[in-house]
Scaffold this active site. Structure first.
Site, PDB file in Angstrom:
ATOM      1  N   ARG A 162       1.551   1.145  10.093  1.00 38.51           N
ATOM      2  CA  ARG A 162       1.285   1.784   9.148  1.00 38.51           C
ATOM      3  C   ARG A 162       2.510   1.788   8.009  1.00 38.51           C
ATOM      4  O   ARG A 162       3.321   2.746   7.910  1.00 38.51           O
ATOM      5  CB  ARG A 162       0.659   3.211   9.206  1.00 38.51           C
ATOM      6  CG  ARG A 162      -0.250   3.721   7.550  1.00 38.51           C
ATOM      7  CD  ARG A 162      -0.533   5.157   7.723  1.00 38.51           C
ATOM      8  NE  ARG A 162      -1.501   5.342   8.602  1.00 38.51           N
ATOM      9  CZ  ARG A 162      -2.913   5.306   8.670  1.00 38.51           C
ATOM     10  NH1 ARG A 162      -3.490   4.931   7.403  1.00 38.51           N
ATOM     11  NH2 ARG A 162      -3.917   5.441   9.622  1.00 38.51           N
ATOM     12  N   SER A 189     -10.773  -6.610   9.803  1.00 37.74           N
ATOM     13  CA  SER A 189     -11.887  -6.281   8.992  1.00 37.74           C
ATOM     14  C   SER A 189     -12.602  -7.472   8.372  1.00 37.74           C
ATOM     15  O   SER A 189     -12.099  -8.279   7.900  1.00 37.74           O
ATOM     16  CB  SER A 189     -11.791  -5.090   7.966  1.00 37.74           C
ATOM     17  OG  SER A 189     -11.288  -3.818   8.307  1.00 37.74           O
ATOM     18  N   ARG A 242       0.773  -1.238  -0.030  1.00 39.59           N
ATOM     19  CA  ARG A 242       0.110  -0.143   0.008  1.00 39.59           C
ATOM     20  C   ARG A 242       0.952   1.094   0.100  1.00 39.59           C
ATOM     21  O   ARG A 242       1.724   1.227   0.769  1.00 39.59           O
ATOM     22  CB  ARG A 242      -0.992   0.046   1.380  1.00 39.59           C
ATOM     23  CG  ARG A 242      -2.088  -1.136   1.195  1.00 39.59           C
ATOM     24  CD  ARG A 242      -2.978  -1.013   2.280  1.00 39.59           C
ATOM     25  NE  ARG A 242      -3.736  -2.419   2.258  1.00 39.59           N
ATOM     26  CZ  ARG A 242      -4.659  -2.734   3.039  1.00 39.59           C
ATOM     27  NH1 ARG A 242      -4.877  -1.808   4.162  1.00 39.59           N
ATOM     28  NH2 ARG A 242      -5.449  -3.814   2.985  1.00 39.59           N
ATOM     29  N   GLU A 294      -7.364  -0.895  14.687  1.00 40.20           N
ATOM     30  CA  GLU A 294      -7.760  -2.159  13.856  1.00 40.20           C
ATOM     31  C   GLU A 294      -6.844  -3.207  13.591  1.00 40.20           C
ATOM     32  O   GLU A 294      -5.722  -3.040  13.378  1.00 40.20           O
ATOM     33  CB  GLU A 294      -8.122  -1.581  12.350  1.00 40.20           C
ATOM     34  CG  GLU A 294      -8.570  -2.475  11.638  1.00 40.20           C
ATOM     35  CD  GLU A 294      -8.659  -1.951   9.899  1.00 40.20           C
ATOM     36  OE1 GLU A 294      -8.497  -3.035   9.224  1.00 40.20           O
ATOM     37  OE2 GLU A 294      -8.752  -0.918   9.713  1.00 40.20           O
ATOM     38  N   ARG A 321       0.271  -6.554  11.568  1.00 43.76           N
ATOM     39  CA  ARG A 321       0.033  -5.272  12.490  1.00 43.76           C
ATOM     40  C   ARG A 321      -0.259  -5.984  13.829  1.00 43.76           C
ATOM     41  O   ARG A 321      -0.198  -5.514  14.963  1.00 43.76           O
ATOM     42  CB  ARG A 321      -1.147  -4.601  11.956  1.00 43.76           C
ATOM     43  CG  ARG A 321      -1.462  -3.376  13.046  1.00 43.76           C
ATOM     44  CD  ARG A 321      -2.743  -2.487  12.825  1.00 43.76           C
ATOM     45  NE  ARG A 321      -2.340  -1.606  11.677  1.00 43.76           N
ATOM     46  CZ  ARG A 321      -3.117  -0.624  11.230  1.00 43.76           C
ATOM     47  NH1 ARG A 321      -4.371  -0.364  11.901  1.00 43.76           N
ATOM     48  NH2 ARG A 321      -2.763   0.231   9.988  1.00 43.76           N
TER      49      ARG A 321
END
Length: 419
Positions: free
Chosen positions: A272, A347, A257, A344, A384
C-alpha cells in the site's frame, strides 16, 4: 449517472440497489422529485417563451394606439421569461446534483453487504508450504530489488525505489501484460497522469473516496490513481463507431493515491504505497455486450496470473464495496505466504453506462440513433504483483525463482542475494 429511463420505469430496482450498497434509498425519491420539478420548470419556461413569441408578432401588427399597451405587457412578459429561465436553470442544477448522488445500479446476482461479504467464485493453485518464509521486503532488500529507506529519505513514507533486477522484474511483468493485451485487440496507450476535474468527476472518483486523490489546487488538476480515468475521458463528448465491436485500450501509467484513512495498515513494503505503476485495460462497448466483455477481461487477468505462477482466488465483490461507478466487480487475489491470506492483485469492473453518460460517450445504433455506450476496466499488471512473485517463488537459500514467462524480460531465471 444511472439511466433516467430505469428510474422512471423501475424505481424499486434503484432503491434495492441502494439498499444492497448500504446507501440511502431516499435519494431515489429525491431524484424522482427533482426530475418532476425539472420537467415542470422546462414546460413553464417553454410556454412563456411561446407566449412571448406570439406577443412579439402581435406588436408588429398592432396599430399605433394599441402598441404602447402591448409593449408594456411584453416587457412584463420578458421579466417572467427571465424568471422562468432562472427557475429552469436551478431545477436543472438540482436534478443533476440529485442524479450524480446515486451510485450505479448493481447487476442481478451481486452480493449485498460490505467489504467482508464477497463470494468466492474460484480458487486456483495450492499454496506452497514455505518454512521460515521471508516477506517481500526482506527478500527485496536482500536481492537488491527494493529500497524503502532511500524512498522515504527522498519522498517520505510509503515511497520506494525499485532497483536493478527489481526494476527489470516490473518492466518485464508489464511487457508481458502489454503483449497479452495487444495480442487480444487492445491499443497500447501511455496517457496523461494529470486530468481536469470534469474527467475525474465523470469517472465517479470525486465522490466518497475523493480524499484518496492528490489535487494540484493551483492548476486545478488531479493526479490519477489509475489510467482508467484518462482512458475514460479519451472519448468524452464523442460518438464512437462500435460497428466493428468493442474498442479496447491498455493504459500504462504511474498512479498516485493518498491512502487516506489507511494509517497503520500495510506500512511495511510495497503493498500500500502512494505511487505505483499499472497496466490497465479499458473497454468501450454496446451495453448489451458489457457482461460478456467483463468475463473476457477476467479471463485475460487469469491468463496473466497463470503466467506468474501464483495461487489465487476470484471473488465477486459485494455491493457496498463496489465504488459508485461499478455495477459488478470481480477481484483476483493472490496468496501471500507471510500473511497467510489472499491479497488483491486485480480488479475488473463493469460500469455499464454510468461513466459514459457522465462523460457524454455515445455510439450509433443500427438505426443511426445516438445511444450511451458502456465502459469496463480491469487491471492487467501492477507493482503489487511483485509481492506475490517474490513471496511465492522464494527458495530456502534466499533466492527467488523467476516465473518462466518472465525470464526473457528479466534476463535470468533466478535472483540471488547480493553481497
Amino acid at each position: 449517472m444511472i439511466d433516467p429511463k430505469v428510474l422512471r420505469e423501475n424505481p424499486d430496482a434503484v432503491r434495492a440497489s441502494q439498499q444492497a450498497r448500504g446507501e440511502d434509498p431516499g435519494l431515489v425519491d429525491a431524484l424522482a422529485e427533482a426530475d418532476s420539478a425539472r420537467r415542470a420548470a422546462i414546460s413553464a419556461a417553454d410556454n412563456l417563451r411561446a407566449e412571448q413569441k406570439s406577443a412579439s408578432k402581435a406588436i408588429g401588427k398592432a396599430s399605433p394606439d394599441d402598441r404602447p399597451a402591448l409593449l408594456a405587457a411584453a416587457k412584463e412578459l420578458s421579466e417572467k421569461v427571465k424568471a422562468a429561465e432562472a427557475d429552469q436553470a436551478a431545477a436543472e442544477a438540482a436534478y443533476t446534483a440529485a442524479h450524480m448522488a446515486i451510485s450505479n445500479v448493481i447487476i442481478d446476482g451481486v452480493p449485498a453487504g460490505g467489504e467482508d461479504d464477497f463470494v468466492v467464485l474460484d480458487t486456483v493453485g495450492e499454496p506452497r508450504v514455505i518454512p521460515d518464509a521471508k516477506d517481500h521486503l526482506e527478500l527485496g532488500e536482500a536481492l537488491g530489488l527494493i529500497d524503502m529507506e532511500r524512498g522515504a529519505k527522498v519522498s517520505g513514507s510509503r515511497f520506494y525505489f525499485l532497483t536493478g533486477f527489481g526494476a527489470l522484474l516490473q518492466l518485464g511483468l508489464f511487457q508481458l501484460a502489454v503483449h497479452t493485451a495487444t495480442e487480444n485487440g487492445f491499443t497500447l496507450m501511455i496517457p496523461p497522469v494529470l486530468v481536469r476535474p470534469e474527467i475525474m468527476r465523470g469517472t465517479g472518483f470525486l465522490g466518497a473516496h475523493a480524499d484518496e486523490i492528490y489535487h494540484l489546487a493551483e492548476d486545478d488538476l488531479y493526479l490519477v490513481g489509475t489510467s482508467e480515468v484518462p482512458l475514460a475521458g479519451y472519448h468524452s463528448d464523442e460518438i464512437l463507431d462500435l460497428s466493428g465491436g468493442p474498442l479496447r485500450y491498455a493504459g500504462w501509467s504511474s498512479c498516485f493515491r493518498r491512502e487516506a484513512g489507511s494509517y497503520g495498515k500495510d506500512t511495511r513494503g510495497i503493498i500500500r504505497v502512494h505511487q505505483f505503476d499499472k497496466v490497465e485495460g479499458f473497454v468501450y462497448c454496446r451495453p448489451e455486450e458489457a457482461e460478456a466483455e467483463h468475463e473476457r477481461l477476467l479471463g485475460w487477468q487469469r491468463q496473466l496470473l497463470a503466467a506468474i505462477e501464483v495461487p489465487y482466488r476470484v471473488i465477486d465483490i459485494a455491493a457496498g464495496d463496489l465504488g459508485s461507478s461499478a455495477a459488478r466487480k470481480y477481484d483476483c487475489e493472490a496468496w501471500v505466504p507471510t500473511q497467510q491470506t489472499y491479497r488483491e492483485l486485480t480488479s475488473t469492473s463493469n460500469c455499464t453506462t454510468f461513466q459514459a453518460r457522465r462523460l457524454g460517450v455515445r455510439y450509433r445504433d443500427e438505426n443511426g440513433k445516438a445511444q450511451t455506450a458502456a465502459t469496463l476496466n480491469g487491471t492487467l499488471a501492477t507493482t503489487r504483483w511483485l509481492v506475490a512473485i517474490l513471496e511465492n517463488h522464494q527458495q530456502p537459500d534466499g533466492s527467488v525463482r523467476i516465473p518462466e514467462a518472465l525470464v526473457p524480460y528479466v534476463g535470468t531465471d533466478v535472483l540471488r542475494p547480493t553481497k
